[in-house]
Design a protein around this motif. Structure first.
Motif, PDB file in Angstrom:
ATOM      1  N   LYS A  36      -3.915  65.119  37.776  1.00 60.12           N
ATOM      2  CA  LYS A  36      -2.637  64.588  36.080  1.00 60.12           C
ATOM      3  C   LYS A  36      -3.497  63.104  35.334  1.00 60.12           C
ATOM      4  N   HIS A  53      12.503  62.716  35.410  1.00 59.22           N
ATOM      5  CA  HIS A  53      11.283  63.339  35.824  1.00 59.22           C
ATOM      6  C   HIS A  53      11.543  62.835  37.557  1.00 59.22           C
ATOM      7  N   LYS A  70      14.526  65.717  37.930  1.00 59.81           N
ATOM      8  CA  LYS A  70      13.971  66.517  38.811  1.00 59.81           C
ATOM      9  C   LYS A  70      13.067  67.419  37.271  1.00 59.81           C
ATOM     10  N   LYS A  85      11.589  68.913  33.889  1.00 57.17           N
ATOM     11  CA  LYS A  85       9.949  68.695  33.452  1.00 57.17           C
ATOM     12  C   LYS A  85      10.186  69.502  31.649  1.00 57.17           C
ATOM     13  N   SER A  99       8.201  70.838  28.245  1.00 56.46           N
ATOM     14  CA  SER A  99       6.808  71.909  28.284  1.00 56.46           C
ATOM     15  C   SER A  99       6.018  71.797  27.373  1.00 56.46           C
ATOM     16  N   SER A 152      10.898  73.525  30.413  1.00 56.17           N
ATOM     17  CA  SER A 152       9.895  74.484  30.451  1.00 56.17           C
ATOM     18  C   SER A 152      11.504  75.753  30.745  1.00 56.17           C
TER      19      SER A 152
END
Length: 240
Positions: free
Chosen positions: A47, A168, A172, A174, A176, A213
């Motif tokens: 990352k 994030h 939590k 994400k 995409s 996502s």
């Protein structure tokens, strides 16, 4: 809030490039070696290197590893990666970026916001206008819409810090996919008032939609800055 591990790794590698420890056109240590040395996971190293690649400091060669790119003559200090998924604090440093909330309401979306966020007219959205300052100077005027159902409990404390960090780390969520359109515009009244633009100044506008996502759009926003304050760039690598 503490600095993320991958940002610490990126800073260490960047400093080593700057001081010549890692020389131009030479490969970096492999990800496993860096992870072991720095006491982090290989994913954290990946990352960090992905972020440095977007900044134009390194490039990846399939099967060979990651190499130091070296100086880019046309690169300027206000260049920003157009293909990144990070906020201003991650990009430019928490100590340099501050936020002023100019408007914060919960509204029902108009037709344009419904289309961009794929929501119905009875699904409320946050309507957020923030002035982002860089080293206390007006930098970016950011207008953001987010569905309330996806981002619960958003408040002024978060808005004055980092929305992306809240998404994030706390929720939590994400990202995409992001679709971004960059265009020139004339300075409007808000630009003149908050960005200290002149009436005839050109403004650079970044319009974007970001998807989670699971395919649900979570953000529709526009970010505006004076033409001489910020550029957007893409580093593309390809082996022919």
């Amino acid at each position: 809030m503490h600095e993320a591990k991958y940002l610490k790794v990126a800073r260490i590698v960047q400093n080593r490039i700057k001081d010549g420890t890692y020389k131009t056109q030479t490969p970096l240590p492999d990800q496993e070696a860096l992870a072991k040395e720095l006491g982090v996971s290989r994913l954290t190293v990946k990352k960090a290197l992905d972020g440095l690649e977007r900044k134009g400091l390194v490039y990846k060669q399939s099967g060979l590893g990651t190499f130091v790119l070296g100086d880019i003559p046309i690169k300027e200090s206000n260049d920003a990666a157009a293909n990144g998924f990070f906020g201003l604090q991650e990009e430019l440093g928490r100590d340099h970026i501050s936020s002023e909330v100019l408007h914060f309401t919960i509204d029902f979306p108009d037709e344009n916001i419904q289309k961009n966020l794929r929501i119905k007219n009875n699904e409320p959205v946050y309507n957020i206008l923030r002035l982002r300052r860089y080293d206390k100077k007006p930098f970016i005027l950011e207008h953001t819409y987010m569905p309330v159902k996806l981002v619960p409990n958003l408040d002024y404390v978060i808005l004055n810090d980092s929305i992306y960090e809240y998404l994030h780390k706390q929720l939590k969520l994400k990202f995409s996919v992001a679709y971004r359109k960059i265009k020139a515009a004339k300075a409007d009244q808000w630009d003149q008032e908050f960005l200290k633009a002149k009436k005839d100044d050109l403004i650079l506008e970044l319009e974007q939609i970001i998807w989670l996502s699971n395919g649900q759009p979570i953000e529709y926003s526009t970010s505006r800055n004076r033409f001489n304050e910020r550029n957007y760039v893409v580093l593309e690598t390809k082996s022919f």
